[in-house]
Design a protein around this motif. Structure first.
Motif, PDB file in Angstrom:
ATOM      1  N   ALA A 167      17.814  20.134  93.931  1.00  0.00           N
ATOM      2  CA  ALA A 167      18.282  21.089  92.921  1.00  0.00           C
ATOM      3  C   ALA A 167      19.600  21.726  93.351  1.00  0.00           C
ATOM      4  O   ALA A 167      20.523  21.888  92.544  1.00  0.00           O
ATOM      5  CB  ALA A 167      17.225  22.158  92.680  1.00  0.00           C
ATOM      6  N   ILE A 168      19.689  22.081  94.629  1.00  0.00           N
ATOM      7  CA  ILE A 168      20.927  22.682  95.148  1.00  0.00           C
ATOM      8  C   ILE A 168      22.076  21.694  95.044  1.00  0.00           C
ATOM      9  O   ILE A 168      23.162  22.025  94.568  1.00  0.00           O
ATOM     10  CB  ILE A 168      20.735  23.139  96.614  1.00  0.00           C
ATOM     11  CG1 ILE A 168      19.768  24.315  96.679  1.00  0.00           C
ATOM     12  CG2 ILE A 168      22.072  23.514  97.239  1.00  0.00           C
ATOM     13  CD1 ILE A 168      19.344  24.680  98.091  1.00  0.00           C
ATOM     14  N   LYS A 169      21.827  20.466  95.468  1.00  0.00           N
ATOM     15  CA  LYS A 169      22.877  19.445  95.433  1.00  0.00           C
ATOM     16  C   LYS A 169      23.346  19.199  94.004  1.00  0.00           C
ATOM     17  O   LYS A 169      24.546  19.134  93.728  1.00  0.00           O
ATOM     18  CB  LYS A 169      22.354  18.144  96.039  1.00  0.00           C
ATOM     19  CG  LYS A 169      23.382  17.040  96.063  1.00  0.00           C
ATOM     20  CD  LYS A 169      22.817  15.763  96.658  1.00  0.00           C
ATOM     21  CE  LYS A 169      23.852  14.652  96.593  1.00  0.00           C
ATOM     22  NZ  LYS A 169      23.307  13.367  97.026  1.00  0.00           N
ATOM     23  N   ALA A 170      22.401  19.093  93.085  1.00  0.00           N
ATOM     24  CA  ALA A 170      22.758  18.846  91.686  1.00  0.00           C
ATOM     25  C   ALA A 170      23.584  19.995  91.116  1.00  0.00           C
ATOM     26  O   ALA A 170      24.582  19.774  90.425  1.00  0.00           O
ATOM     27  CB  ALA A 170      21.499  18.632  90.858  1.00  0.00           C
ATOM     28  N   LEU A 197      27.437  19.699  89.887  1.00  0.00           N
ATOM     29  CA  LEU A 197      27.745  20.059  88.505  1.00  0.00           C
ATOM     30  C   LEU A 197      28.856  21.103  88.457  1.00  0.00           C
ATOM     31  O   LEU A 197      29.793  20.990  87.660  1.00  0.00           O
ATOM     32  CB  LEU A 197      26.490  20.581  87.801  1.00  0.00           C
ATOM     33  CG  LEU A 197      26.644  20.964  86.343  1.00  0.00           C
ATOM     34  CD1 LEU A 197      26.958  19.726  85.507  1.00  0.00           C
ATOM     35  CD2 LEU A 197      25.395  21.624  85.825  1.00  0.00           C
ATOM     36  N   ALA A 198      28.768  22.112  89.322  1.00  0.00           N
ATOM     37  CA  ALA A 198      29.799  23.150  89.355  1.00  0.00           C
ATOM     38  C   ALA A 198      31.152  22.574  89.771  1.00  0.00           C
ATOM     39  O   ALA A 198      32.184  22.972  89.241  1.00  0.00           O
ATOM     40  CB  ALA A 198      29.386  24.257  90.315  1.00  0.00           C
ATOM     41  N   LYS A 199      31.132  21.655  90.694  1.00  0.00           N
ATOM     42  CA  LYS A 199      32.392  21.059  91.157  1.00  0.00           C
ATOM     43  C   LYS A 199      33.044  20.220  90.067  1.00  0.00           C
ATOM     44  O   LYS A 199      34.262  20.252  89.887  1.00  0.00           O
ATOM     45  CB  LYS A 199      32.126  20.201  92.393  1.00  0.00           C
ATOM     46  CG  LYS A 199      33.381  19.697  93.047  1.00  0.00           C
ATOM     47  CD  LYS A 199      33.085  18.979  94.343  1.00  0.00           C
ATOM     48  CE  LYS A 199      34.372  18.534  94.993  1.00  0.00           C
ATOM     49  NZ  LYS A 199      34.141  17.819  96.239  1.00  0.00           N
ATOM     50  N   LYS A 248      34.704  22.386  86.905  1.00  0.00           N
ATOM     51  CA  LYS A 248      36.003  23.026  87.090  1.00  0.00           C
ATOM     52  C   LYS A 248      37.120  22.028  87.343  1.00  0.00           C
ATOM     53  O   LYS A 248      38.274  22.383  87.332  1.00  0.00           O
ATOM     54  CB  LYS A 248      35.919  24.013  88.246  1.00  0.00           C
ATOM     55  CG  LYS A 248      34.956  25.140  88.009  1.00  0.00           C
ATOM     56  CD  LYS A 248      34.894  26.057  89.189  1.00  0.00           C
ATOM     57  CE  LYS A 248      33.880  27.155  88.938  1.00  0.00           C
ATOM     58  NZ  LYS A 248      33.763  28.061  90.069  1.00  0.00           N
ATOM     59  N   GLY A 249      36.787  20.812  87.602  1.00  0.00           N
ATOM     60  CA  GLY A 249      37.796  19.813  87.939  1.00  0.00           C
ATOM     61  C   GLY A 249      37.611  19.376  89.373  1.00  0.00           C
ATOM     62  O   GLY A 249      37.236  20.154  90.231  1.00  0.00           O
ATOM     63  N   SER A 250      37.883  18.142  89.636  1.00  0.00           N
ATOM     64  CA  SER A 250      37.596  17.591  90.960  1.00  0.00           C
ATOM     65  C   SER A 250      38.529  18.110  92.044  1.00  0.00           C
ATOM     66  O   SER A 250      38.225  18.014  93.221  1.00  0.00           O
ATOM     67  CB  SER A 250      37.655  16.067  90.914  1.00  0.00           C
ATOM     68  OG  SER A 250      38.938  15.653  90.515  1.00  0.00           O
ATOM     69  N   LYS A 297      26.558  32.495  94.211  1.00  0.00           N
ATOM     70  CA  LYS A 297      26.211  32.740  92.812  1.00  0.00           C
ATOM     71  C   LYS A 297      25.357  31.608  92.255  1.00  0.00           C
ATOM     72  O   LYS A 297      24.407  31.843  91.503  1.00  0.00           O
ATOM     73  CB  LYS A 297      27.479  32.909  91.964  1.00  0.00           C
ATOM     74  CG  LYS A 297      28.155  34.231  92.168  1.00  0.00           C
ATOM     75  CD  LYS A 297      29.363  34.369  91.267  1.00  0.00           C
ATOM     76  CE  LYS A 297      30.066  35.688  91.513  1.00  0.00           C
ATOM     77  NZ  LYS A 297      31.223  35.862  90.646  1.00  0.00           N
ATOM     78  N   ILE A 298      25.692  30.386  92.620  1.00  0.00           N
ATOM     79  CA  ILE A 298      24.926  29.232  92.146  1.00  0.00           C
ATOM     80  C   ILE A 298      23.498  29.295  92.681  1.00  0.00           C
ATOM     81  O   ILE A 298      22.534  29.089  91.936  1.00  0.00           O
ATOM     82  CB  ILE A 298      25.618  27.913  92.559  1.00  0.00           C
ATOM     83  CG1 ILE A 298      26.917  27.745  91.772  1.00  0.00           C
ATOM     84  CG2 ILE A 298      24.694  26.725  92.334  1.00  0.00           C
ATOM     85  CD1 ILE A 298      27.808  26.626  92.273  1.00  0.00           C
TER      86      ILE A 298
END
Length: 135
Positions: free
Chosen positions: A14-17, A21-23, A26-28, A39-40
């Motif tokens: 779950a953390i990795k996903a 997703l957050a990365k 916002k753009g690679s 925050k995540i």
């Protein structure tokens, strides 16, 4: 995976996903800051607490237990959470420093408290303590 610890495996996935997703949102080229990671993780814990509460209300202890196990795994990556007394002391200092005297100043105090207590206390607890001290 090799230890067959399903709870830890689910939590880490779950953390990795969430981080991936957050990365990609916002753009690679943009890296996630440590504050963003906190925050995540807090968001993941909040989602699981809400799900666990719903499952408990519906009498589904088996599903609630799964959510609680994931909360424990994800919580291991957060800084130590402050207890209510420590939060009250910090917020009392913030109220004094900001010169807040009434409920009109609640937004300002909550904003300052959230910045200072980021990752160390739950947002609901912060708002609750600020409201009690300004009332």
């Amino acid at each position: 995976m090799l230890a067959k610890d399903q709870a830890k495996l689910r939590g880490l996935r779950a953390i990795k996903a969430a981080l991936l997703l957050a990365k990609t949102e916002k753009g690679s080229s943009e890296e996630i800051t440590e504050e963003g990671e906190l925050k995540i993780l807090q968001k993941l814990i909040k989602q699981r607490k809400e799900s666990s509460d719903i499952y408990k209300q519906q009498g589904r202890e088996d599903l609630a237990q799964v959510e609680d196990e994931e909360i424990d795994v994800i919580g291991g990556f957060l800084p130590k959470q402050l207890d209510r007394a420590e939060v009250e002391q910090i917020i009392a200092r913030i109220v004094k420093d900001a010169g807040a005297a009434s409920m009109k100043d609640m937004g300002k105090v909550v904003g300052l408290a959230n910045k200072e207590l980021a990752g160390k206390a739950d947002g609901k607890l912060i708002a609750e303590v600020v409201k009690a001290q300004l009332a």
